[in-house]
Structures are given as structure tokens and as C-alpha cells.
Design a protein around this motif. Structure first.
Motif, PDB file in Angstrom:
ATOM      1  N   VAL A  34       0.853  -1.191   0.000  1.00 48.34           N
ATOM      2  CA  VAL A  34       0.000   0.000   0.000  1.00 48.34           C
ATOM      3  C   VAL A  34       0.887   1.239   0.000  1.00 48.34           C
ATOM      4  O   VAL A  34       2.068   1.181   0.334  1.00 48.34           O
ATOM      5  CB  VAL A  34      -0.936   0.033   1.238  1.00 48.34           C
ATOM      6  N   LYS A  35       0.297   2.348  -0.374  1.00 47.06           N
ATOM      7  CA  LYS A  35       1.016   3.618  -0.297  1.00 47.06           C
ATOM      8  C   LYS A  35       0.988   4.103   1.152  1.00 47.06           C
ATOM      9  O   LYS A  35      -0.074   4.213   1.756  1.00 47.06           O
ATOM     10  CB  LYS A  35       0.376   4.659  -1.220  1.00 47.06           C
ATOM     11  N   LEU A  36       2.161   4.384   1.697  1.00 42.98           N
ATOM     12  CA  LEU A  36       2.247   4.786   3.090  1.00 42.98           C
ATOM     13  C   LEU A  36       2.044   6.285   3.239  1.00 42.98           C
ATOM     14  O   LEU A  36       2.407   7.074   2.361  1.00 42.98           O
ATOM     15  CB  LEU A  36       3.614   4.404   3.667  1.00 42.98           C
ATOM     16  N   SER A  37       1.475   6.677   4.364  1.00 45.20           N
ATOM     17  CA  SER A  37       1.359   8.096   4.675  1.00 45.20           C
ATOM     18  C   SER A  37       2.735   8.641   5.041  1.00 45.20           C
ATOM     19  O   SER A  37       3.677   7.878   5.301  1.00 45.20           O
ATOM     20  CB  SER A  37       0.405   8.313   5.845  1.00 45.20           C
ATOM     21  N   LYS A  38       2.865   9.946   5.073  1.00 49.43           N
ATOM     22  CA  LYS A  38       4.135  10.576   5.413  1.00 49.43           C
ATOM     23  C   LYS A  38       4.607  10.109   6.789  1.00 49.43           C
ATOM     24  O   LYS A  38       5.794   9.846   7.006  1.00 49.43           O
ATOM     25  CB  LYS A  38       3.970  12.097   5.409  1.00 49.43           C
ATOM     26  N   GLU A  39       3.681   9.964   7.718  1.00 48.61           N
ATOM     27  CA  GLU A  39       4.030   9.556   9.079  1.00 48.61           C
ATOM     28  C   GLU A  39       4.504   8.103   9.132  1.00 48.61           C
ATOM     29  O   GLU A  39       5.275   7.723  10.020  1.00 48.61           O
ATOM     30  CB  GLU A  39       2.830   9.737  10.008  1.00 48.61           C
TER      31      GLU A  39
END
Length: 290
Positions: A34-39
Motif C-alpha cells: 500500500v502507499k504509506l502516509s508521510k508519518e
């Protein structure tokens, strides 16, 4: 780009202990589904010593947290600053926690990030005035498991590495580490978070790092308390015994009392000086104050 910006600071005489946060991967994150969030993105936070103190040695700092959270401040930032003050460049790893919802195989997620961190450091030793033969790792608790995994599984690359950069840390420092995934020794929470509720024997053995030691395992410093109520002290003992059996230089410091996380309650000098003495004896550090 961020590395370039940091080098510009050096060129104009920036001498304070510098902090810089770098993304661990330039683009695609191996094993991520999955695409990860910045955090959520894995990073390296740099603490580089001032020029007058720099020794050329580097250390990758891996915080613990039972593979369920990261004790980033107390077992990451504080450690990085302490080593930088002694002339050792420190790189604090924010690694991905193992999650089956976002990883092809969650057991390899943290190791992938640790290997990428070593690769990133070694790829930039010239930029940071480091010795590529003096790049080690320190890990705490479950971070100690990840550090010892890095130091015993370097023969297999879980990341793209077309330049064949060495993924072997030159030394390891393991502080009240989880070593084994065997039920008689392991920290159960760390095991479940990393391997799941019902892992195969093959997977348990693979990540029981006392079984993975060879003559090529890096020199290792271990410290633990006999009354550790979280991670059984025998994790450190069996790893030390495996190192001894394979002829690897090893130093084991055991304390009768102090429980888990004991180094966090001591003055920096009390836990850091023995580590530096070990590194000096092994040829990875020179104490400029002598």
C-alpha cells in the motif's frame, strides 16, 4: 537533495551537532503493498558530530518497542545525540512496524528497512566523512532483535542492491535484546507482532538469531540485567555463547538488578563508556580525550 543540502551546510562551516531527516527509500518501498502516509514512511535521522570530534565511525540506532511501537525518543534520539557527542555519527532508524495489511510478508519488513539503512549510510560515507569499514549498529529490546537479525542475515539481500554494497554491520551493540523466537526465551509480544500467532518452525528458527551465528558475525557487545522482567536475560547469554562457539569477539555485561530499560535510568557516562571501550579495543573508535 536533502543530502546535498546538508553538504552545503558543511561547506559554509556549520559545526553544531546537525539533525537531518532523510527518507529511507528514493521511491518504491520493497515488500509494501500500500502507499504509506508521510508519518508511516521509514526514515533516518542523522546526528553528525562536529568536525573537531569526528572519528569516522558511524552507528545505526534501532529503537525497541516489541515490534508494536517505536521508543523513538528514549532509545533513538537520546542515543544518537550521545554517540554524536563522542564523535560517532549516529543514524536513528524509524522502521516500518510489521503489518500483514500493508506488507507482502510482515516478518521481513523491519529487516528490509534495516538493510536499506546500512546501504544508505555506506553509499554516502564519502559525503559524511565516514569510514565505510566502521559502520555498526546498536539496538534496544526488540530493536536489539532487529539489530542482531541485521548482523546475522546479511548474506541475503532483501533490497535492491545492484552495486553489491555490503549489508554487514562492522560491529553490533545489543542492549537488553530480544534474540530468540523460541517460546522458552522470546518476548511473546515481539514474536507475535513479527511472526504472527502461528508461525512455522522454519520461520521461528530463521528469526532465532542465536541459531544464525557464524564466524562472520560481527564483533558484539551485549548488556542485560538478571532481573529483567520483560526480556529474559538468557537471550543475551545464549547469543554470547553462540558467538563464543564461532570464535567471534564478544563482550557480555550482566547486572544483577535494573530490570528492563535500565540504561535509560543511568547517567549517559555509565552505559556509554563501556561501549566505547569495547569499540576502541576492537579498532572501531579512538578516544580523542586520551
Amino acid at each position: 537533495m536533502k543530502i546535498l543540502i546538508y553538504m552545503l551546510f558543511l561547506m559554509v562551516g556549520y559545526t553544531a551537532v546537525a539533525q537531518q531527516v532523510l527518507p529511507l527509500y528514493p521511491d518504491t518501498i520493497p515488500g509494501s503493498t500500500v502507499k504509506l502516509s508521510k508519518e508511516e514512511e521509514p526514515t533516518l535521522t542523522l546526528y553528525l558530530p562536529i568536525k573537531e570530534k569526528a572519528t569516522g565511525t558511524a552507528i545505526l540506532v534501532i529503537p525497541g518497542g516489541a515490534y508494536g511501537f517505536l521508543a523513538f525518543e528514549e532509545e533513538g534520539v537520546a542515543i544518537g545525540k550521545a554517540f554524536a557527542e563522542k564523535g560517532i555519527a549516529a543514524f536513528v532508524l524509524k522502521y516500518r512496524l510489521p503489518k500483514k495489511e500493508s506488507m507482502q510478508d510482515k516478518s521481513y519488513g523491519p529487516l528490509t528497512d534495516a538493510q536499506q539503512a546500512i546501504k544508505l549510510i555506506r553509499s554516502n560515507t564519502a559525503n559524511w566523512n565516514l569510514d565505510s569499514a566502521k559502520v555498526g549498529v546498536i539496538g534496544y529490546s526488540a530493536g536489539g532483535h532487529l539489530a542482531s537479525t541485521l548482523g546475522t542475515h546479511f548474506g541475503t539481500s532483501y533490497i535492491p542492491n545492484k552495486d553489491n554494497i555490503s549489508l554487514r554491520p562492522d560491529f553490533m551493540i545489543l542492549v537488553y535484546p530480544v534474540i530468540s523466537m523460541n517460546d522458552q526465551l522470546t518476548h511473546i509480544g515481539s514474536k507475535i507482532n513479527l511472526l504472527g500467532m502461528d508461525p512455522s518452525k522454519e520461520k521461528v528458527d530463521l528469526f532465532s538469531n542465536e541459531l544464525q551465528v557464524t564466524k562472520d558475525t560481527p564483533p558484539t557487545y551485549l548488556t542485560h540485567c538478571g532481573d529483567d522482567g520483560v526480556v529474559d536475560v538468557n537471550n543475551s547469554i545464549v547469543f554470547y555463547q553462540a558467538l563464543q562457539k564461532n570464535g567471534v569477539d564478544a563482550e557480555l555485561h550482566l547486572f544483577p538488578k535494573g530490570n528492563h530499560g535500565f540504561t535509560q535510568r543511568l547517567p549517559v557516562k555509565e552505559w556509554l563508556d563501556p561501549m566505547l571501550a569495547f569499540l576502541e579495543r576492537e579498532g572501531f573508535y579512538k578516544n580523542s580525550s586520551k
